[in-house]
Design an enzyme around this catalytic site. Sequence first.
Site, short mmCIF file in Angstrom:
data_model
loop_
_atom_site.label_atom_id
_atom_site.label_comp_id
_atom_site.label_asym_id
_atom_site.label_seq_id
_atom_site.Cartn_x
_atom_site.Cartn_y
_atom_site.Cartn_z
N ASP A 337 37.82 29.41 47.55
CA ASP A 337 39.25 29.62 47.77
C ASP A 337 39.46 30.06 49.21
OD1 ASP A 337 42.03 30.16 47.15
OD2 ASP A 337 41.47 32.27 47.20
N ASP A 526 39.40 35.06 44.43
CA ASP A 526 39.74 36.45 44.16
C ASP A 526 41.09 36.63 43.50
OD1 ASP A 526 41.45 35.82 46.31
OD2 ASP A 526 41.42 37.90 47.02
N ASP A 530 42.97 31.58 40.84
CA ASP A 530 41.61 31.07 40.83
C ASP A 530 40.95 31.17 39.44
OD1 ASP A 530 41.69 30.66 43.63
OD2 ASP A 530 41.21 32.77 43.96
#
Length: 654
Positions: A337, A526, A530
């Site tokens: 990410d 995080d 996600d």
Amino acid sequence: MTSACGCEPSAPMAREEEHTPWWRDRAILLPVTSGVSLLVGLILEWFVPNAGMIALVLFWASLLLGASQFVPGALKGLFTRGKLGIGLLMTISATGAVLLGFIEEAAALAFLYSIAEALEDKAMDKARSGLRSLLALIPSTATILVRGSTRTVPVEDLAPGDVLRLAAGDRLATDGIIRSGHSSLDVSAITGESIPVEVGPGDAVLAGSINTTGALEVEATAGGTDNSLTTVVALVEQAQSEKGQRARIADRLARPLVPGVLILAIFVAVIGSLFGDPGVWIERALVVLVAASPCALAISVPVTVVSAIGAASKFGVAIKSGAAFERLGGIRHLALDKTGTLTRNQPTVAEVLTIDGISRADVLGWAAALEDHSTHPLAAAITAAAPQAPTAQQVDETAGQGITGVIDGTQIKVGSPRWLSPGPLVGQVETLESQGMTVVIVYRDDHPVGAVGVRDELRPETPEVIQSLTDEGFGITMLTGDNRRTADALAHEAGITDVRSELRPEDKAQAVADLAGRGPVAMIGDGINDAPALATADIGIAMGAKGSDAAIESADVAFTGDDLRLIPRALHHARRGRTIINQNIVLSLAIIIVLLPLAITGVLGLAAVVLVHEVAEVIVIANGLRAARTATTARPVAAGTLSTSELTHAGPHV
């Protein structure tokens, strides 16, 4: 005596503050009591004359207590799901020892197996409370417009077509399209985009978005219980269920081993009885069962895993299960990410443009003076860059456009390029935007005098880590909800060529599933957005203490710090541990292969078979304990890599 242990994948756990002390945990107390009974029985047998009967009772108590922890589960797995695991083979081995009259050996086997299983479960508990925290992002009620008046209704009653009134600070209850009003939405919890999104009529908005400034009217396009956030929950639950079916290495080996050993024992008993003394050959068949006991296999894998997981925790990597540790060692592709993982998730002023005759400090000071009165999320980044800003008066903010005020008798305006034309700075502003920055224009007396570019910057170690991972042969893909321009700019700086942007949570999960077709893939993120991708990946890794509960719950591995150099360190550690596990498995299977023909031919009796198992167990345990040294001996990633103690404190702990 023979010894063995092993375990199934770990059971769910509560958060740290909810952990049950071991002395109140039945799963620990029963194996411990089994061990105490076994130890007292051995002491009585060795040192107290005429205590044989009492010792025998204690051996039986030890056997039953230890066996109660794995025999029921092994039999239930066999008869309800047809599961052939290590637990079943250990049950058969203990039964064979009992039939041969070796109660002491059977008790030792049951105790060691049960205590090792309990310890591994205790060491690798897994939290699940975070998943449902996703739904906390949906408010319990919503304000809707009905024939010109407002009414508050339960979110469950929302239906497509309802018009919602969203005041500043409110969170959107369901997906929709803006019908009137301009504002900035904080969508970081949904898409991961750290920079607020300017919205107006016709723009689609997602459940869970926070309205930061002006009032909005939003027409619902989904029901209150069937929107983008509830979809995230369903995706995570589905992925976790599928991942939970992946067996440990030892259990995969046990599937063909269990029926094979049973068939061999029956064959020895039947064929031998046809050509010799049935009593002799039935006893040899039982010895075959004990010889095929995967004692070393069952104890070596959890010893290695627990040692490695304990070592990893010392440098800031929390691995939630033995199966996850084994899979981590086989990862070949990483999906990362952007926001909060590759970047700091903290927008900062990256560039200041000025016209001739105007200083950088003046432009930044004027912008900060006005933004000090703003509720816009970018305001904090600008004011932090100019702590000595002048005082502004007559400040007026227009939601979704900008803010005006008077500084030292001069009118100043600060706002979006869509509201204030960049004038002679247009080319430079476009360049900043192409570099992934959000730009605000600064006007003085109705003339453009400068511009401020704000961006969520890469972590300083990001390019180094990406280069190191690429050099080691790992594939790298960046997944983000940010716009393509920002994503491409930051990916170029990081050294990543495979970029997938403007992704919703379900898009990220699908992207990870596609990558998994090339080989084992790990997802690192995080945020709440996600969570589905983390659960879908072979290994999900949650970054740092700032990560959301949902991300941490969905992941298999959590970094207690937020230094990216933990990634290659953790991968190297897991790969080395996986190598040790494979070494122990090969040795354990070799022992069984050697013992079986010797047991069948009668060359070795039960006592000799047990002795060989003992020696093998000592060897594999000693080899497995080497995994505990990895934390201090793992080679550095590259020049400047943090030491073990520095990595441990690289960020706050969860």
